[in-house]
Scaffold this motif. Structure first.
Motif, PDB file in Angstrom:
ATOM      1  N   GLN A 108     -11.109   6.057   7.836  1.00 30.09           N
ATOM      2  CA  GLN A 108     -11.539   4.878   8.579  1.00 30.09           C
ATOM      3  C   GLN A 108     -12.967   4.466   8.259  1.00 30.09           C
ATOM      4  O   GLN A 108     -13.362   3.335   8.514  1.00 30.09           O
ATOM      5  CB  GLN A 108     -11.397   5.108  10.085  1.00 30.09           C
ATOM      6  N   ALA A 109     -13.716   5.368   7.678  1.00 27.37           N
ATOM      7  CA  ALA A 109     -15.094   5.056   7.325  1.00 27.37           C
ATOM      8  C   ALA A 109     -15.187   4.127   6.122  1.00 27.37           C
ATOM      9  O   ALA A 109     -16.257   3.618   5.811  1.00 27.37           O
ATOM     10  CB  ALA A 109     -15.865   6.351   7.037  1.00 27.37           C
ATOM     11  N   HIS A 110     -14.067   3.899   5.456  1.00 31.71           N
ATOM     12  CA  HIS A 110     -14.038   3.072   4.249  1.00 31.71           C
ATOM     13  C   HIS A 110     -12.799   2.185   4.260  1.00 31.71           C
ATOM     14  O   HIS A 110     -11.846   2.458   4.973  1.00 31.71           O
ATOM     15  CB  HIS A 110     -14.004   3.949   2.995  1.00 31.71           C
ATOM     16  N   HIS A 111     -12.824   1.139   3.456  1.00 28.98           N
ATOM     17  CA  HIS A 111     -11.638   0.309   3.244  1.00 28.98           C
ATOM     18  C   HIS A 111     -10.731   1.108   2.302  1.00 28.98           C
ATOM     19  O   HIS A 111     -10.932   1.113   1.098  1.00 28.98           O
ATOM     20  CB  HIS A 111     -12.049  -1.035   2.644  1.00 28.98           C
ATOM     21  N   THR A 112      -9.762   1.795   2.872  1.00 27.14           N
ATOM     22  CA  THR A 112      -9.002   2.820   2.163  1.00 27.14           C
ATOM     23  C   THR A 112      -7.544   2.433   1.994  1.00 27.14           C
ATOM     24  O   THR A 112      -6.907   1.931   2.914  1.00 27.14           O
ATOM     25  CB  THR A 112      -9.064   4.148   2.947  1.00 27.14           C
ATOM     26  N   LEU A 113      -7.024   2.749   0.812  1.00 28.27           N
ATOM     27  CA  LEU A 113      -5.599   2.622   0.524  1.00 28.27           C
ATOM     28  C   LEU A 113      -5.067   4.021   0.284  1.00 28.27           C
ATOM     29  O   LEU A 113      -5.483   4.699  -0.645  1.00 28.27           O
ATOM     30  CB  LEU A 113      -5.369   1.745  -0.706  1.00 28.27           C
ATOM     31  N   LEU A 114      -4.193   4.476   1.170  1.00 29.11           N
ATOM     32  CA  LEU A 114      -3.554   5.782   1.053  1.00 29.11           C
ATOM     33  C   LEU A 114      -2.077   5.546   0.826  1.00 29.11           C
ATOM     34  O   LEU A 114      -1.411   4.893   1.618  1.00 29.11           O
ATOM     35  CB  LEU A 114      -3.762   6.607   2.328  1.00 29.11           C
ATOM     36  N   ILE A 115      -1.562   6.077  -0.281  1.00 29.24           N
ATOM     37  CA  ILE A 115      -0.141   5.929  -0.600  1.00 29.24           C
ATOM     38  C   ILE A 115       0.483   7.310  -0.643  1.00 29.24           C
ATOM     39  O   ILE A 115       0.031   8.186  -1.378  1.00 29.24           O
ATOM     40  CB  ILE A 115       0.059   5.202  -1.939  1.00 29.24           C
ATOM     41  N   LEU A 116       1.512   7.495   0.171  1.00 28.97           N
ATOM     42  CA  LEU A 116       2.255   8.752   0.201  1.00 28.97           C
ATOM     43  C   LEU A 116       3.652   8.469  -0.331  1.00 28.97           C
ATOM     44  O   LEU A 116       4.386   7.663   0.233  1.00 28.97           O
ATOM     45  CB  LEU A 116       2.318   9.304   1.623  1.00 28.97           C
ATOM     46  N   ASP A 117       4.009   9.141  -1.396  1.00 31.07           N
ATOM     47  CA  ASP A 117       5.311   8.938  -2.049  1.00 31.07           C
ATOM     48  C   ASP A 117       6.158  10.202  -1.844  1.00 31.07           C
ATOM     49  O   ASP A 117       5.656  11.316  -1.927  1.00 31.07           O
ATOM     50  CB  ASP A 117       5.103   8.682  -3.536  1.00 31.07           C
ATOM     51  N   GLY A 118       7.430  10.012  -1.583  1.00 29.65           N
ATOM     52  CA  GLY A 118       8.355  11.132  -1.493  1.00 29.65           C
ATOM     53  C   GLY A 118       8.385  11.797  -0.132  1.00 29.65           C
ATOM     54  O   GLY A 118       8.574  13.005  -0.034  1.00 29.65           O
ATOM     55  N   LEU A 119       8.211  11.028   0.918  1.00 28.08           N
ATOM     56  CA  LEU A 119       8.259  11.607   2.258  1.00 28.08           C
ATOM     57  C   LEU A 119       9.679  11.771   2.785  1.00 28.08           C
ATOM     58  O   LEU A 119       9.852  12.231   3.902  1.00 28.08           O
ATOM     59  CB  LEU A 119       7.454  10.742   3.241  1.00 28.08           C
ATOM     60  N   ASP A 120      10.669  11.430   1.968  1.00 31.34           N
ATOM     61  CA  ASP A 120      12.046  11.570   2.428  1.00 31.34           C
ATOM     62  C   ASP A 120      12.348  13.032   2.628  1.00 31.34           C
ATOM     63  O   ASP A 120      12.993  13.447   3.500  1.00 31.34           O
ATOM     64  CB  ASP A 120      13.061  10.961   1.454  1.00 31.34           C
TER      65      ASP A 120
END
Length: 120
Positions: A108-120
């Motif tokens: 939250q301290a930054h403009h962040t893009l978090l991508i999580l792949d394969g959570l199935d």
């Protein structure tokens, strides 16, 4: 690789990323449906546009890259790497029960893009 018929989905991803009110985007579909390929294509476009002002971009796949070395606890491995990447050595030693909360604060301290792949 070229993607066919995914213009709408790419547009939705762009809309969600540029919308300051959007906090979460869930891309769900059948296994083998091309979600990972779509995300990689979209990330390639974002990179060309200097990440649309993202200060941090972190992509994590829960699919093991090497089937001979599958981690015992992939979630623990994710938190160890993500906390270190976002906050350094001190952050990576965060107690297990506080890892999610601590990672959220770091992001939250930054403009962040978090991508999580394969959570199935």
């Amino acid at each position: 690789p070229r993607l066919f018929g995914r213009t709408h989905e790419i547009g939705l991803l762009n809309q969600a990323w540029t919308n300051p009110q959007a906090r979460l985007f869930l891309l769900h579909g059948e296994t083998g449906g091309g979600k990972t390929a779509l995300i990689h294509k979209w990330l390639h476009h974002l990179q060309k546009k200097h990440w649309h002002d993202a200060e941090a971009v972190f992509l994590w796949s829960f699919y093991p890259p090497d089937l001979a070395h599958i981690p015992q606890d992939p979630v623990e491995e994710f938190f160890r790497h993500a906390l270190y990447w976002f906050g350094g050595e001190t952050a990576s030693r965060c107690p297990n029960l506080l890892q999610g909360e601590h990672l959220a604060r770091l992001m939250q301290a930054h403009h962040t893009l978090l991508i999580l792949d394969g959570l199935d």
